[in-house]
Motif scaffolding. Structure first.
Motif, PDB file in Angstrom:
ATOM      1  N   SER A 178       0.754  -1.320  -0.077  1.00 50.49           N
ATOM      2  CA  SER A 178       0.188  -0.058  -0.158  1.00 50.49           C
ATOM      3  C   SER A 178       0.935   1.179   0.143  1.00 50.49           C
ATOM      4  N   PRO A 179       0.529   1.971  -1.134  1.00 51.34           N
ATOM      5  CA  PRO A 179       0.004   1.909  -2.019  1.00 51.34           C
ATOM      6  C   PRO A 179       0.264   0.893  -3.022  1.00 51.34           C
ATOM      7  N   SER A 180      -0.865   0.347  -3.802  1.00 54.42           N
ATOM      8  CA  SER A 180      -0.575  -1.250  -4.428  1.00 54.42           C
ATOM      9  C   SER A 180      -0.088  -0.748  -5.821  1.00 54.42           C
ATOM     10  N   ASN A 181       0.792  -1.687  -6.272  1.00 52.61           N
ATOM     11  CA  ASN A 181       0.981  -2.140  -7.525  1.00 52.61           C
ATOM     12  C   ASN A 181       0.233  -3.553  -7.842  1.00 52.61           C
ATOM     13  N   PRO A 182      -0.811  -3.877  -8.628  1.00 50.91           N
ATOM     14  CA  PRO A 182      -0.673  -2.972  -9.822  1.00 50.91           C
ATOM     15  C   PRO A 182      -1.954  -1.863  -9.634  1.00 50.91           C
ATOM     16  N   THR A 183      -2.706  -1.865  -8.822  1.00 53.76           N
ATOM     17  CA  THR A 183      -4.104  -1.422  -8.613  1.00 53.76           C
ATOM     18  C   THR A 183      -3.971   0.309  -8.270  1.00 53.76           C
ATOM     19  N   GLY A 184      -3.030   0.682  -7.430  1.00 51.32           N
ATOM     20  CA  GLY A 184      -3.052   2.021  -6.804  1.00 51.32           C
ATOM     21  C   GLY A 184      -4.088   2.049  -5.681  1.00 51.32           C
ATOM     22  N   ALA A 185      -4.475   0.929  -5.125  1.00 49.50           N
ATOM     23  CA  ALA A 185      -5.290   1.027  -3.912  1.00 49.50           C
ATOM     24  C   ALA A 185      -4.469   1.442  -2.833  1.00 49.50           C
ATOM     25  N   VAL A 186      -5.078   2.125  -1.755  1.00 47.59           N
ATOM     26  CA  VAL A 186      -4.411   2.547  -0.591  1.00 47.59           C
ATOM     27  C   VAL A 186      -5.135   2.079   0.700  1.00 47.59           C
ATOM     28  N   GLU A 210       6.110  -0.632   1.185  1.00 47.55           N
ATOM     29  CA  GLU A 210       5.528   0.675   1.095  1.00 47.55           C
ATOM     30  C   GLU A 210       6.427   1.477   0.127  1.00 47.55           C
ATOM     31  N   ILE A 211       6.763   0.997  -0.951  1.00 48.81           N
ATOM     32  CA  ILE A 211       7.662   1.758  -2.016  1.00 48.81           C
ATOM     33  C   ILE A 211       6.978   3.060  -2.426  1.00 48.81           C
ATOM     34  N   TYR A 212       5.731   2.936  -2.598  1.00 48.30           N
ATOM     35  CA  TYR A 212       4.877   3.976  -2.919  1.00 48.30           C
ATOM     36  C   TYR A 212       4.431   5.045  -1.974  1.00 48.30           C
ATOM     37  N   GLU A 213       4.890   5.088  -0.954  1.00 48.55           N
ATOM     38  CA  GLU A 213       4.370   5.717   0.361  1.00 48.55           C
ATOM     39  C   GLU A 213       4.123   7.127   0.053  1.00 48.55           C
ATOM     40  N   HIS A 214       5.162   7.967  -0.646  1.00 50.77           N
ATOM     41  CA  HIS A 214       4.785   9.335  -0.904  1.00 50.77           C
ATOM     42  C   HIS A 214       4.012   9.686  -2.113  1.00 50.77           C
ATOM     43  N   VAL A 216       0.738   9.591  -3.172  1.00 48.43           N
ATOM     44  CA  VAL A 216      -0.792   9.335  -2.780  1.00 48.43           C
ATOM     45  C   VAL A 216      -1.605  10.552  -3.116  1.00 48.43           C
ATOM     46  N   TYR A 217      -2.957  10.475  -3.528  1.00 46.36           N
ATOM     47  CA  TYR A 217      -3.733  11.403  -3.923  1.00 46.36           C
ATOM     48  C   TYR A 217      -5.082  11.616  -3.299  1.00 46.36           C
ATOM     49  N   ASP A 218      -5.688  12.718  -3.415  1.00 41.75           N
ATOM     50  CA  ASP A 218      -7.221  12.649  -2.974  1.00 41.75           C
ATOM     51  C   ASP A 218      -7.331  12.687  -1.482  1.00 41.75           C
ATOM     52  N   GLY A 327      -3.131   5.991  -5.114  1.00 37.78           N
ATOM     53  CA  GLY A 327      -1.663   6.222  -4.797  1.00 37.78           C
ATOM     54  C   GLY A 327      -1.088   5.222  -5.972  1.00 37.78           C
ATOM     55  N   ALA A 328       0.322   5.464  -5.924  1.00 38.28           N
ATOM     56  CA  ALA A 328       1.347   5.020  -6.992  1.00 38.28           C
ATOM     57  C   ALA A 328       1.103   5.535  -8.214  1.00 38.28           C
ATOM     58  N   PHE A 329       1.413   4.994  -9.388  1.00 41.12           N
ATOM     59  CA  PHE A 329       0.938   5.637 -10.622  1.00 41.12           C
ATOM     60  C   PHE A 329       0.571   4.522 -11.884  1.00 41.12           C
ATOM     61  N   TYR A 330      -0.465   3.764 -11.337  1.00 41.01           N
ATOM     62  CA  TYR A 330      -0.927   2.781 -12.019  1.00 41.01           C
ATOM     63  C   TYR A 330      -2.687   3.071 -12.222  1.00 41.01           C
ATOM     64  N   ALA A 331      -3.261   2.697 -13.442  1.00 44.14           N
ATOM     65  CA  ALA A 331      -4.570   2.388 -13.559  1.00 44.14           C
ATOM     66  C   ALA A 331      -4.843   0.829 -13.636  1.00 44.14           C
TER      67      ALA A 331
END
Length: 404
Positions: A178-186, A210-214, A216-218, A327-331
Motif C-alpha cells: 500500500s499504495p498498491s502495484n498494480p491497482t493504486g489502492a491505498v 511501502e515503496i509508493y508511500e509518498h 498518494v492523492y485525494d 496512490g502509486a502511478f497505475y490504473a
C-alpha cells in the motif's frame, strides 16, 4: 573399456540444465512488455509503452551531485559493512540502525525478507491483484502463495474476513502493498489497523511493501502497519526503497526494517550473497532520504494530473470499468465486458489476447491482468509524458470501440 556384462554409465543428457526452482521462475511480465515495446520502437514503430512502472523524470540534481562527489571520495572505493553504510541506516527512521538492512533495490529487499522468515511449506497470504514478483519470491523461499482476491467492487481492498477465510495452520506470513502495484489502492488507517490486530491475534508475520508511500492523492494517507499497530512490530518487516519516490529506478537502493534478530539474519544472508550495496548509490540515497521533498511534490503533482486524465479517458471507453486509484502511478481497469468477443477477426478469450491485439493494432503496450493474478484486467502505468499518455489512451480507445 568395460566388459559386456557391465552397466553403462548413466547419461545426463536428458537432465534439465537448470535447477527446478530456477527453471520454474516466470519472466517478469512488466519488464517483458517494456522490452517488447522498446524493441518495436527501435524497429521504427511508434509504440507508446504503459508497461514499466518507472518515473519519466530525471533523478533530482542534488542527488546526482551527491553521487558525483561520492565517486571522488576514497572512502567509497573500498568494502563497507554488508548491512549498509551506518549513515544511511541511521538517516531519520524512527528505528535503531540495527533494525535496518540496505539492499540492492526494493525487489532485493522483498526476496531477502521472504528468504529470511519463510520455511518450506509455509503459506503466505497474498492479496490479489499482486505485483508479479511476489509469488516468485515466495516460491523461491520454499513458501506457498495463497491468493486472496479482491476486485473493483471493493476498490481492490481485501477484508479481514477474506484473510481469515484463507488462514490455515500453515499460514505464516501476510504480504501487504500500500499504495498498491498494480491497482493504486491505498489501505486506510481503519483497515490497516484491523488487519494488523488480526495478524497479532493469530501470530502471523506481516511483510509490508511501502515503496509508493509518498505517491498518494485525494487526501489519502497511507499508514505503516507497525505504526498503526505497535504490538505488530516484533513480527513485521517493512520493505521500501528510493526507486519510485525519487526517480531512482536505476540506482538500485532499497532497504528492509524489522526486528533486530531478523535483520541480523538477513544481513548474514546478504554478506554471502552480494556483500554491500554500491557505496556511491548509497551516498546518493542518503541525500535523497535526508533532503527536501520539493522535487517529489512536483512529480506527484504531475502524476496526479495524469491519473485524472487516464481515468477519465479510460472510463469513456465502452466495456472498460476503471476505479480511481488513490496512490502509486497505475490504473487497473476491468475489461471483462470485452472478452469473448472479436476484434479485427481475432477472438478475445483473455486479457492477454486483448493486450496482444492492442500492441499489434494500436501500437500501445499494456500489461494483461494475468500477470497480476486476475485475468480480465489491464494495467497501465501513467508514469510517462502527458502527450504520449493522451495519444496512447486515445489509440487504445479507438481500437477497443471496434470490439464486436
Amino acid at each position: 573399456m568395460t566388459d559386456s556384462g557391465s552397466t553403462p554409465a548413466t547419461s545426463t543428457s536428458a537432465r534439465p540444465r537448470t535447477s527446478r526452482r530456477v527453471g520454474a521462475i516466470t519472466e517478469s511480465a512488466t519488464l517483458a512488455v517494456d522490452s517488447r515495446a522498446k524493441a518495436l520502437k527501435a524497429a521504427g514503430r511508434p509504440v507508446i509503452g504503459f508497461g514499466a512502472g518507472e518515473p519519466d523524470f530525471p533523478t533530482p540534481a542534488a542527488i546526482v551531485a551527491a553521487a558525483q562527489a561520492a565517486c571522488a571520495d576514497p572512502r567509497n572505493h573500498r568494502y563497507s559493512p554488508a548491512a549498509g553504510l551506518p549513515e544511511l541506516r541511521d538517516s531519520g527512521h524512527s528505528v535503531e540502525p540495527g533494525q535496518v538492512l540496505i539492499t540492492n533495490g526494493g525487489k532485493h529487499a522483498v526476496f531477502t525478507a521472504f528468504a529470511t522468515i519463510v520455511d518450506p511449506g509455509d503459506e503466505v497470504l497474498l492479496p490479489t491483484p499482486h505485483w508479479t514478483t511476489y509469488p516468485e519470491a515466495i516460491t523461491l523461499a520454499g513458501g506457498v502463495p495463497v491468493p486472496v482476491v479482491a476486485d473493483e467492487s471493493t476498490g481492490y481492498l481485501v477484508s479481514v474476513e477474506q484473510l481469515e477465510a484463507a488462514r490455515t495452520e500453515r499460514t505464516k506470513v501476510l504480504l501487504l502493498c500500500s499504495p498498491s502495484n498494480p491497482t493504486g489502492a491505498v489501505l486506510g488507517r481503519e483497515l490497516i489497523t484491523a488487519i494488523g490486530r488480526w495478524a497479532v491475534e493469530h501470530g502471523i508475520w506481516v511483510i509490508t511493501d511501502e515503496i509508493y508511500e509518498h505517491l498518494v492523492y485525494d487526501g489519502a494517507l497511507p499508514v505503516s502497519a507497525p505504526v498503526a499497530v505497535p504490538e505488530l512490530a516484533d513480527r513485521c518487516i517493512v520493505v521500501n526503497g528510493v526507486a519510485k519516490t525519487y526517480a531512482m529506478t536505476g540506482w538500485r537502493v532499497g532497504w528492509l526494517i524489522g526486528p533486530r534478530d531478523v535483520v541480523a539474519a538477513a544481513a548474514n544472508l546478504q554478506s554471502h550473497l552480494t556483500s554491500t550495496v554500491s557505496n556511491v548509490a548509497q551516498r546518493a540515497a542518503l541525500e535523497a532520504v535526508s533532503g527536501p521533498l520539493d522535487a517529489v511534490r512536483e512529480m506527484r503533482e504531475a502524476f496526479d494530473r495524469r491519473r485524472r486524465t487516464t481515468v477519465e479517458m479510460l472510463s469513456a471507453i465502452p466495456g472498460v470499468r476503471c476505479p480511481t486509484p488513490r496512490g502509486a502511478f497505475y490504473a487497473y481497469p476491468s475489461v471483462k465486458e470485452l472478452l469473448g468477443r472479436e476484434l479485427r477477426g481475432t477472438r478475445l478469450d483473455s486479457s492477454a489476447d486483448l493486450a496482444a491485439a492492442v500492441l499489434e493494432h494500436a501500437e500501445v503496450a499494456v500489461v494483461p491482468g494475468e500477470a497480476f493474478g486476475t485475468p480480465g484486467y489491464l494495467r497501465l502505468s501513467y508514469a510517462l509524458g502527458d502527450e504520449d499518455l493522451v495519444t496512447g489512451v486515445t489509440r487504445l480507445g479507438d481500437l477497443l470501440r471496434e470490439v464486436g
